[in-house]
Design a protein around this motif. Structure first.
Motif, PDB file in Angstrom:
ATOM      1  N   VAL A  64       4.476  -9.020   8.021  1.00  0.00           N
ATOM      2  CA  VAL A  64       4.766 -10.416   7.731  1.00  0.00           C
ATOM      3  C   VAL A  64       5.819 -10.485   6.625  1.00  0.00           C
ATOM      4  N   THR A  97       0.656  -7.449   6.069  1.00  0.00           N
ATOM      5  CA  THR A  97       0.376  -7.667   7.488  1.00  0.00           C
ATOM      6  C   THR A  97      -0.680  -8.758   7.618  1.00  0.00           C
ATOM      7  N   GLU A  98      -1.084  -9.051   8.836  1.00  0.00           N
ATOM      8  CA  GLU A  98      -2.141 -10.047   9.055  1.00  0.00           C
ATOM      9  C   GLU A  98      -3.511  -9.494   8.688  1.00  0.00           C
ATOM     10  N   GLN A 100      -1.898 -15.174   3.825  1.00  0.00           N
ATOM     11  CA  GLN A 100      -2.368 -14.247   4.861  1.00  0.00           C
ATOM     12  C   GLN A 100      -3.866 -13.981   4.730  1.00  0.00           C
ATOM     13  N   GLN A 105      -5.739 -17.010   6.098  1.00  0.00           N
ATOM     14  CA  GLN A 105      -5.655 -17.022   7.564  1.00  0.00           C
ATOM     15  C   GLN A 105      -6.570 -15.960   8.173  1.00  0.00           C
ATOM     16  N   TYR A 106      -6.633 -14.777   7.531  1.00  0.00           N
ATOM     17  CA  TYR A 106      -7.503 -13.701   8.013  1.00  0.00           C
ATOM     18  C   TYR A 106      -8.968 -14.150   7.952  1.00  0.00           C
TER      19      TYR A 106
END
Length: 120
Positions: free
Chosen positions: A8, A32-33, A96, A99-100
């Motif tokens: 990301v 990253t995610e 992130q 969102q995770y």
């Protein structure tokens, strides 16, 4: 095997060492995610701070050109970072992580619903 994590954000973050001198060391970082990947050199072993083990990202202060922030892990370990203000690493990591956690919550609800419909 797990699919390769999608980056990301990539760049350099400075991490405060755990040692007595608490020196700031540059780390190559990939967000990253799933979490934050840290490497000292391109060939060095990569350390992953996975969002499942992360509690919060605390923005400590803005001083000069830097933003100082702390990643608090689930076991209570605190990792201090700094970056240039315009890089916005703390905001990107926080976004992130949220969102995770939201994806995990949705998956948990779905699996509970599936379990209920199977057992009825």
């Amino acid at each position: 095997p797990r699919a390769a994590a999608v980056a990301v954000k990539e760049g350099v973050l400075e991490k405060r060492s755990d040692g007595l001198l608490q020196l700031w060391k540059k780390k190559r970082c990939i967000l990253t995610e799933e979490g934050l990947l840290l490497a000292a050199e391109p060939t060095a072993k990569i350390k992953e701070l996975h969002f499942s083990n992360m509690k919060t990202v605390d923005c400590v202060e803005r001083k000069g050109k830097y933003v100082y922030f702390t990643v608090v892990m689930a076991e209570g370990k605190e990792i201090d970072f700094r970056c240039a203000q315009e890089q916005g690493w703390n905001a990107a990591i926080t976004l992130q992580m949220v969102q995770y956690k939201n994806r995990q919550a949705i998956l948990a609800v779905r699996s509970t619903r599936t379990l209920i419909s199977v057992t009825q």
